[in-house]
Design an enzyme around this catalytic site. Sequence first.
Site, PDB file in Angstrom:
ATOM      1  N   LYS A 160     -41.559 -17.651   8.008  1.00  9.70           N
ATOM      2  CA  LYS A 160     -41.534 -17.481   9.463  1.00  9.70           C
ATOM      3  C   LYS A 160     -40.596 -16.338   9.885  1.00  9.70           C
ATOM      4  O   LYS A 160     -39.773 -15.877   9.090  1.00  9.70           O
ATOM      5  CB  LYS A 160     -41.104 -18.806  10.120  1.00  9.70           C
ATOM      6  CG  LYS A 160     -42.121 -19.947   9.924  1.00  9.70           C
ATOM      7  CD  LYS A 160     -41.702 -21.192  10.702  1.00  9.70           C
ATOM      8  CE  LYS A 160     -42.696 -22.323  10.543  1.00  9.70           C
ATOM      9  NZ  LYS A 160     -42.335 -23.512  11.370  1.00  9.70           N
ATOM     10  N   TYR A 198     -51.395 -22.930  15.912  1.00  6.53           N
ATOM     11  CA  TYR A 198     -50.725 -24.210  16.166  1.00  6.53           C
ATOM     12  C   TYR A 198     -51.458 -25.032  17.231  1.00  6.53           C
ATOM     13  O   TYR A 198     -50.829 -25.858  17.910  1.00  6.53           O
ATOM     14  CB  TYR A 198     -49.274 -23.970  16.584  1.00  6.53           C
ATOM     15  CG  TYR A 198     -48.316 -23.788  15.421  1.00  6.53           C
ATOM     16  CD1 TYR A 198     -48.132 -24.799  14.477  1.00  6.53           C
ATOM     17  CD2 TYR A 198     -47.562 -22.625  15.279  1.00  6.53           C
ATOM     18  CE1 TYR A 198     -47.234 -24.653  13.422  1.00  6.53           C
ATOM     19  CE2 TYR A 198     -46.665 -22.468  14.219  1.00  6.53           C
ATOM     20  CZ  TYR A 198     -46.513 -23.492  13.295  1.00  6.53           C
ATOM     21  OH  TYR A 198     -45.620 -23.355  12.258  1.00  6.53           O
ATOM     22  N   ASN A 230     -37.302 -22.841  11.317  1.00  5.56           N
ATOM     23  CA  ASN A 230     -37.119 -23.584  10.075  1.00  5.56           C
ATOM     24  C   ASN A 230     -37.746 -22.900   8.853  1.00  5.56           C
ATOM     25  O   ASN A 230     -38.163 -23.556   7.910  1.00  5.56           O
ATOM     26  CB  ASN A 230     -37.587 -25.034  10.237  1.00  5.56           C
ATOM     27  CG  ASN A 230     -39.052 -25.134  10.594  1.00  5.56           C
ATOM     28  OD1 ASN A 230     -39.736 -24.123  10.704  1.00  5.56           O
ATOM     29  ND2 ASN A 230     -39.537 -26.348  10.755  1.00  5.56           N
ATOM     30  N   HIS A 251     -43.628 -22.451   6.987  1.00  4.66           N
ATOM     31  CA  HIS A 251     -44.719 -23.368   7.330  1.00  4.66           C
ATOM     32  C   HIS A 251     -45.414 -23.767   6.044  1.00  4.66           C
ATOM     33  O   HIS A 251     -45.474 -22.985   5.099  1.00  4.66           O
ATOM     34  CB  HIS A 251     -45.747 -22.665   8.235  1.00  4.66           C
ATOM     35  CG  HIS A 251     -47.011 -23.453   8.382  1.00  4.66           C
ATOM     36  ND1 HIS A 251     -47.136 -24.481   9.286  1.00  4.66           N
ATOM     37  CD2 HIS A 251     -48.182 -23.411   7.689  1.00  4.66           C
ATOM     38  CE1 HIS A 251     -48.345 -25.017   9.152  1.00  4.66           C
ATOM     39  NE2 HIS A 251     -48.994 -24.395   8.187  1.00  4.66           N
ATOM     40  N   GLU A 276     -56.308 -23.434   8.091  1.00  2.59           N
ATOM     41  CA  GLU A 276     -55.247 -22.419   8.168  1.00  2.59           C
ATOM     42  C   GLU A 276     -55.511 -21.234   7.240  1.00  2.59           C
ATOM     43  O   GLU A 276     -55.233 -20.091   7.603  1.00  2.59           O
ATOM     44  CB  GLU A 276     -53.901 -23.080   7.848  1.00  2.59           C
ATOM     45  CG  GLU A 276     -53.494 -24.057   8.938  1.00  2.59           C
ATOM     46  CD  GLU A 276     -52.259 -24.883   8.611  1.00  2.59           C
ATOM     47  OE1 GLU A 276     -51.855 -25.698   9.457  1.00  2.59           O
ATOM     48  OE2 GLU A 276     -51.689 -24.701   7.509  1.00  2.59           O
TER      49      GLU A 276
HETATM   50  N1  UDP Z   1     -41.109 -27.893  15.881  1.00  9.18           N
HETATM   51  C1  UDP Z   1     -40.185 -27.776  16.904  1.00  9.18           C
HETATM   52  N2  UDP Z   1     -39.653 -28.929  17.432  1.00  9.18           N
HETATM   53  C2  UDP Z   1     -40.023 -30.174  17.005  1.00  9.18           C
HETATM   54  C3  UDP Z   1     -40.981 -30.284  15.987  1.00  9.18           C
HETATM   55  C4  UDP Z   1     -41.504 -29.131  15.445  1.00  9.18           C
HETATM   56  O1  UDP Z   1     -39.835 -26.675  17.315  1.00  9.18           O
HETATM   57  O2  UDP Z   1     -39.516 -31.181  17.521  1.00  9.18           O
HETATM   58  C5  UDP Z   1     -41.684 -26.670  15.303  1.00  9.18           C
HETATM   59  C6  UDP Z   1     -41.167 -26.355  13.887  1.00  9.18           C
HETATM   60  O3  UDP Z   1     -41.098 -24.932  13.748  1.00  9.18           O
HETATM   61  C7  UDP Z   1     -42.251 -26.953  13.015  1.00  9.18           C
HETATM   62  C8  UDP Z   1     -43.509 -26.644  13.837  1.00  9.18           C
HETATM   63  O4  UDP Z   1     -43.099 -26.833  15.185  1.00  9.18           O
HETATM   64  O5  UDP Z   1     -42.244 -26.377  11.729  1.00  9.18           O
HETATM   65  C9  UDP Z   1     -44.701 -27.516  13.551  1.00  9.18           C
HETATM   66  O6  UDP Z   1     -44.328 -28.868  13.664  1.00  9.18           O
HETATM   67  P1  UDP Z   1     -44.756 -29.934  12.577  1.00  9.18           P
HETATM   68  O7  UDP Z   1     -44.446 -31.285  13.112  1.00  9.18           O
HETATM   69  O8  UDP Z   1     -46.167 -29.665  12.164  1.00  9.18           O
HETATM   70  O9  UDP Z   1     -43.739 -29.655  11.366  1.00  9.18           O
HETATM   71  P2  UDP Z   1     -43.978 -29.031   9.915  1.00  9.18           P
HETATM   72  O10 UDP Z   1     -45.364 -29.443   9.465  1.00  9.18           O
HETATM   73  O11 UDP Z   1     -43.838 -27.526  10.040  1.00  9.18           O
HETATM   74  O12 UDP Z   1     -42.893 -29.628   9.059  1.00  9.18           O
HETATM   75 MG    MG Z   2     -47.159 -29.215  10.403  1.00  7.44          MG
END
Ligand code: UDP
Ligand code: MG
Length: 139
Positions: free
Chosen positions: A11, A51, A114, A117, A128
Site C-alpha cells: 500500500k 474496495y 497497514n 492488502h 481482485e
Molecule cells: N480499514 C480501516 N479501518 C477499519 C477497518 C479497515 O481503515 O476499521 C482499512 C484497512 O486499510 C484495511 C482495509 O480497510 O486493510 C480493508 O478492511 P478489511 O476489513 O478487509 O481488512 P483486511 O482484509 O485488509 O485485513
Molecule cells: Mg479484506
Amino acid sequence: MATERTLTIIKPDAVAAGHIGDIIKIFEANQFKIVAARLVKLTKKEAEGFYAVHRSKGFFESLTTFMSSGSALVIVLEGENAILRLREVMGATNPANAAPGTIRKLYAASIESNAVHGSDAPETAAYEMGYFFPGIALI
Ligand code: UDP
Ligand code: MG
C-alpha cells in the site's frame, strides 16, 4: 493442499516508507512466487471499485483516499495454500493486534495505513486479480 494465486498490494504508506524490498523479501522467504506485478497510482474511483465490498463502512471514504494517495505495488502471488498463508504472513488488520514477525506488525502504522492488502478468499482473489490483471489465469 493446492497451489493457489492471490492478490497482494504493497500500500502507499509502505511504498512511501521504502519497504517494498523488505516486504517482497518476506513473500519470497515464505515460498510465494511473484507471477505478475504493476506499480500503480490508483484514482479515487479505482480505489472505490477495488474496495466496493466496503462501500457501506464508515472507513470507506478515508480508506479510498489513502489508497489513491500515492504509488502502490500490486502483485499476484502463487504458492501452496497461498490465500490463507498470505493472510497469516500479513498479520491482523489492526497492527496493534498483529502477531510478532508479521508484515503489519513490522511495517504498519495504523489500522488504515497497514502496509499490505491480501485477498481473503478464493472468490475475492478471483475478483481482485481480474481487477488489475484482466485475463490472468487464476492458476
Ligand atoms: N480499514 C480501516 N479501518 C477499519 C477497518 C479497515 O481503515 O476499521 C482499512 C484497512 O486499510 C484495511 C482495509 O480497510 O486493510 C480493508 O478492511 P478489511 O476489513 O478487509 O481488512 P483486511 O482484509 O485488509 O485485513
Ligand atoms: Mg479484506
